[in-house]
Design a protein around this motif. Structure first.
Motif, PDB file in Angstrom:
ATOM      1  N   ARG A 112      -2.972  -5.026   2.042  1.00  0.00           N
ATOM      2  CA  ARG A 112      -2.786  -4.298   3.305  1.00  0.00           C
ATOM      3  C   ARG A 112      -1.293  -4.037   3.473  1.00  0.00           C
ATOM      4  O   ARG A 112      -0.507  -4.975   3.612  1.00  0.00           O
ATOM      5  CB  ARG A 112      -3.317  -5.110   4.479  1.00  0.00           C
ATOM      6  N   VAL A 113      -0.912  -2.778   3.434  1.00  0.00           N
ATOM      7  CA  VAL A 113       0.498  -2.428   3.527  1.00  0.00           C
ATOM      8  C   VAL A 113       0.971  -2.586   4.964  1.00  0.00           C
ATOM      9  O   VAL A 113       0.384  -2.027   5.903  1.00  0.00           O
ATOM     10  CB  VAL A 113       0.735  -0.978   3.049  1.00  0.00           C
ATOM     11  N   LEU A 114       2.040  -3.354   5.139  1.00  0.00           N
ATOM     12  CA  LEU A 114       2.663  -3.561   6.442  1.00  0.00           C
ATOM     13  C   LEU A 114       4.010  -2.862   6.470  1.00  0.00           C
ATOM     14  O   LEU A 114       4.592  -2.535   5.420  1.00  0.00           O
ATOM     15  CB  LEU A 114       2.844  -5.055   6.701  1.00  0.00           C
ATOM     16  N   VAL A 115       4.537  -2.663   7.657  1.00  0.00           N
ATOM     17  CA  VAL A 115       5.841  -2.013   7.790  1.00  0.00           C
ATOM     18  C   VAL A 115       6.898  -2.776   6.995  1.00  0.00           C
ATOM     19  O   VAL A 115       7.758  -2.167   6.338  1.00  0.00           O
ATOM     20  CB  VAL A 115       6.245  -1.909   9.281  1.00  0.00           C
ATOM     21  N   GLU A 116       6.808  -4.107   7.011  1.00  0.00           N
ATOM     22  CA  GLU A 116       7.844  -4.896   6.329  1.00  0.00           C
ATOM     23  C   GLU A 116       7.823  -4.751   4.811  1.00  0.00           C
ATOM     24  O   GLU A 116       8.773  -5.142   4.135  1.00  0.00           O
ATOM     25  CB  GLU A 116       7.743  -6.367   6.708  1.00  0.00           C
ATOM     26  N   HIS A 117       6.763  -4.184   4.258  1.00  0.00           N
ATOM     27  CA  HIS A 117       6.744  -3.907   2.823  1.00  0.00           C
ATOM     28  C   HIS A 117       7.547  -2.655   2.466  1.00  0.00           C
ATOM     29  O   HIS A 117       7.992  -2.497   1.327  1.00  0.00           O
ATOM     30  CB  HIS A 117       5.309  -3.684   2.331  1.00  0.00           C
ATOM     31  N   CYS A 118       7.691  -1.748   3.433  1.00  0.00           N
ATOM     32  CA  CYS A 118       8.127  -0.394   3.109  1.00  0.00           C
ATOM     33  C   CYS A 118       9.632  -0.263   2.868  1.00  0.00           C
ATOM     34  O   CYS A 118      10.055   0.494   1.971  1.00  0.00           O
ATOM     35  CB  CYS A 118       7.677   0.568   4.200  1.00  0.00           C
ATOM     36  N   GLU A 119      10.454  -0.979   3.627  1.00  0.00           N
ATOM     37  CA  GLU A 119      11.898  -0.875   3.383  1.00  0.00           C
ATOM     38  C   GLU A 119      12.279  -1.462   2.020  1.00  0.00           C
ATOM     39  O   GLU A 119      13.033  -0.832   1.262  1.00  0.00           O
ATOM     40  CB  GLU A 119      12.695  -1.537   4.507  1.00  0.00           C
ATOM     41  N   ASP A 223       9.350  11.487  -6.243  1.00  0.00           N
ATOM     42  CA  ASP A 223       8.931  10.093  -6.335  1.00  0.00           C
ATOM     43  C   ASP A 223       8.795   9.476  -4.947  1.00  0.00           C
ATOM     44  O   ASP A 223       7.871   8.707  -4.681  1.00  0.00           O
ATOM     45  CB  ASP A 223       9.955   9.304  -7.159  1.00  0.00           C
ATOM     46  N   ILE A 224       9.724   9.823  -4.048  1.00  0.00           N
ATOM     47  CA  ILE A 224       9.617   9.369  -2.661  1.00  0.00           C
ATOM     48  C   ILE A 224       8.344   9.917  -2.029  1.00  0.00           C
ATOM     49  O   ILE A 224       7.607   9.203  -1.339  1.00  0.00           O
ATOM     50  CB  ILE A 224      10.848   9.800  -1.843  1.00  0.00           C
ATOM     51  N   SER A 244       6.986   5.172   7.179  1.00  0.00           N
ATOM     52  CA  SER A 244       7.762   6.193   6.476  1.00  0.00           C
ATOM     53  C   SER A 244       9.248   6.036   6.748  1.00  0.00           C
ATOM     54  O   SER A 244      10.077   6.101   5.823  1.00  0.00           O
ATOM     55  CB  SER A 244       7.289   7.583   6.921  1.00  0.00           C
ATOM     56  N   ARG A 245       9.588   5.821   8.010  1.00  0.00           N
ATOM     57  CA  ARG A 245      11.003   5.672   8.366  1.00  0.00           C
ATOM     58  C   ARG A 245      11.610   4.459   7.669  1.00  0.00           C
ATOM     59  O   ARG A 245      12.740   4.507   7.178  1.00  0.00           O
ATOM     60  CB  ARG A 245      11.119   5.554   9.895  1.00  0.00           C
ATOM     61  N   ALA A 246      10.854   3.366   7.595  1.00  0.00           N
ATOM     62  CA  ALA A 246      11.346   2.164   6.925  1.00  0.00           C
ATOM     63  C   ALA A 246      11.536   2.411   5.434  1.00  0.00           C
ATOM     64  O   ALA A 246      12.537   1.996   4.834  1.00  0.00           O
ATOM     65  CB  ALA A 246      10.384   0.998   7.151  1.00  0.00           C
ATOM     66  N   LEU A 247      10.581   3.085   4.808  1.00  0.00           N
ATOM     67  CA  LEU A 247      10.677   3.381   3.377  1.00  0.00           C
ATOM     68  C   LEU A 247      11.916   4.230   3.091  1.00  0.00           C
ATOM     69  O   LEU A 247      12.693   3.931   2.171  1.00  0.00           O
ATOM     70  CB  LEU A 247       9.402   4.103   2.933  1.00  0.00           C
ATOM     71  N   LEU A 248      12.098   5.269   3.890  1.00  0.00           N
ATOM     72  CA  LEU A 248      13.241   6.155   3.687  1.00  0.00           C
ATOM     73  C   LEU A 248      14.561   5.440   3.982  1.00  0.00           C
ATOM     74  O   LEU A 248      15.565   5.657   3.286  1.00  0.00           O
ATOM     75  CB  LEU A 248      13.089   7.398   4.565  1.00  0.00           C
ATOM     76  N   ARG A 249      14.569   4.585   4.985  1.00  0.00           N
ATOM     77  CA  ARG A 249      15.781   3.820   5.303  1.00  0.00           C
ATOM     78  C   ARG A 249      16.174   2.929   4.124  1.00  0.00           C
ATOM     79  O   ARG A 249      17.357   2.842   3.763  1.00  0.00           O
ATOM     80  CB  ARG A 249      15.529   2.978   6.555  1.00  0.00           C
ATOM     81  N   GLY A 250      15.185   2.268   3.513  1.00  0.00           N
ATOM     82  CA  GLY A 250      15.484   1.428   2.369  1.00  0.00           C
ATOM     83  C   GLY A 250      16.033   2.222   1.204  1.00  0.00           C
ATOM     84  O   GLY A 250      16.953   1.775   0.504  1.00  0.00           O
ATOM     85  N   TYR A 251      15.472   3.408   0.999  1.00  0.00           N
ATOM     86  CA  TYR A 251      15.938   4.246  -0.113  1.00  0.00           C
ATOM     87  C   TYR A 251      17.362   4.741   0.125  1.00  0.00           C
ATOM     88  O   TYR A 251      18.243   4.612  -0.736  1.00  0.00           O
ATOM     89  CB  TYR A 251      14.997   5.446  -0.298  1.00  0.00           C
TER      90      TYR A 251
END
Length: 319
Positions: A112-119, A223-224, A244-251
């Motif tokens: 189960r994907v959580l927000v904390e996984h995304c960054e 890839d993103i 999405s915002r967390a993933l992009l912030r980490g990138y």
């Protein structure tokens, strides 16, 4: 279970005589994945992964895939390291297929994907892109836009059996995506299949990235876009902009995006959804009887594609 080719105990025991990793203790098929036959292998010297290459993998591409993995691992990215046999080869025949052994990575993928996984995911993806810059050989994306029409045509005669009117609708969408596909954006080696089951976590941190057999040289932001499709939709197919915002912030913390890259995000997300919709549609219609694999519903990506078609710029993804 993603196993197309069965391996007997006797065949595996003979195969392992070519390696310095001890003798077999146990091996079992791995349920995840739909492209290759994968086994968890335990020997007297530890745990490994055995992969037999099937379906879309061109044997001529295998040295590139394994070479990229060796490069990334040597430069600090946590990914499987191909194990070489005593003669130096990292590819050898087994059960009528080409096979490789790689090191085992600890951790589990998030069911189960959580927000904390995304960054952390975004950061790991950026590090992969940056680390790959030192690997000189290139590989074109065999499942990029140039391949999509052919994939659609192979499924078109039966597409309406999945959903009435699907073939005609996909044809129209595909033409629009290809016509607007960006050119000249920053490119390099990308994973191109970084779904949750290809990312391992341990104690809240990413412990490894696996399954590089769709990796290629292509647009970084594509890839993103693949990750946005795979990680940021909920079970009801609503888009979670917080993820999405967390993933992009980490990138972006590791590799900044240009204005052109940001502007191209919606069409790249459409293309990523189309690519997986078409391969899933083909598999849904063509998986051979008796294969120990469950085809994935192509309409999951049809619903994602509808969201991207309605997106109003990069703001829809939290930028």
């Amino acid at each position: 279970m993603a196993v197309y080719t069965e391996v007997t105990d006797e065949a595996l025991a003979e195969f392992l005589t070519h390696y310095n990793i001890g003798s077999m203790v146990a091996f079992r098929g791995i349920a995840e994945g739909v492209e290759n036959s994968n086994y968890a292998l335990k020997t007297t010297q530890g745990d490994f992964i055995l992969t037999l290459y099937e379906k879309r993998v061109d044997p001529a591409d295998l040295p590139w895939f394994l070479g990229l993995m060796e490069h990334l691992a040597a430069h600090g990215l946590s990914c499987p390291l191909p194990v070489r046999a005593r003669d130096g080869k990292n590819l050898n025949p087994l059960a009528g297929k080409i096979a490789a052994i790689t090191t085992f990575l600890p951790g589990v993928w998030p069911r189960r994907v959580l927000v904390e996984h995304c960054e952390p995911l975004g950061a790991a993806l950026a590090r992969l892109h940056l680390t790959g810059e030192g690997f000189a050989p290139k590989r074109a994306n065999a499942l990029g836009p140039d391949a999509w029409n052919d994939l659609l045509q192979k499924s078109a005669p039966q597409a309406d059996s999945v959903q009435p009117g699907l073939g005609q609708e996909l044809d129209a969408m595909l033409h629009g995506i290809v016509a607007n596909w960006p050119r000249g954006l920053p490119s390099g080696h990308i994973h191109a299949d970084l779904f949750p089951d290809n990312v391992f976590f341990l104690d809240g941190e990413i412990s490894g990235l696996i399954d590089f057999y769709f990796a290629c040289t292509d647009i970084y932001v594509y890839d993103i876009a693949i990750c946005l499709n795979a990680w940021c939709f909920e079970k009801d197919f609503s888009f979670n902009v917080t993820k999405s915002r967390a993933l992009l912030r980490g990138y972006i913390a590791h590799r900044a995006l240009s204005e052109a890259e940001t502007a191209a995000l919606p069409v790249l997300a459409q293309g990523a959804a189309m690519r997986f919709l078409l391969t899933r549609l083909y598999d849904w219609l063509n998986t051979p009887p008796g294969a120990m694999v469950t085809p994935k519903d192509p309409l999951d990506y049809y619903r994602r594609l509808r969201f991207h078609n309605a997106a109003k710029g990069a703001a829809a993804y939290g930028l």
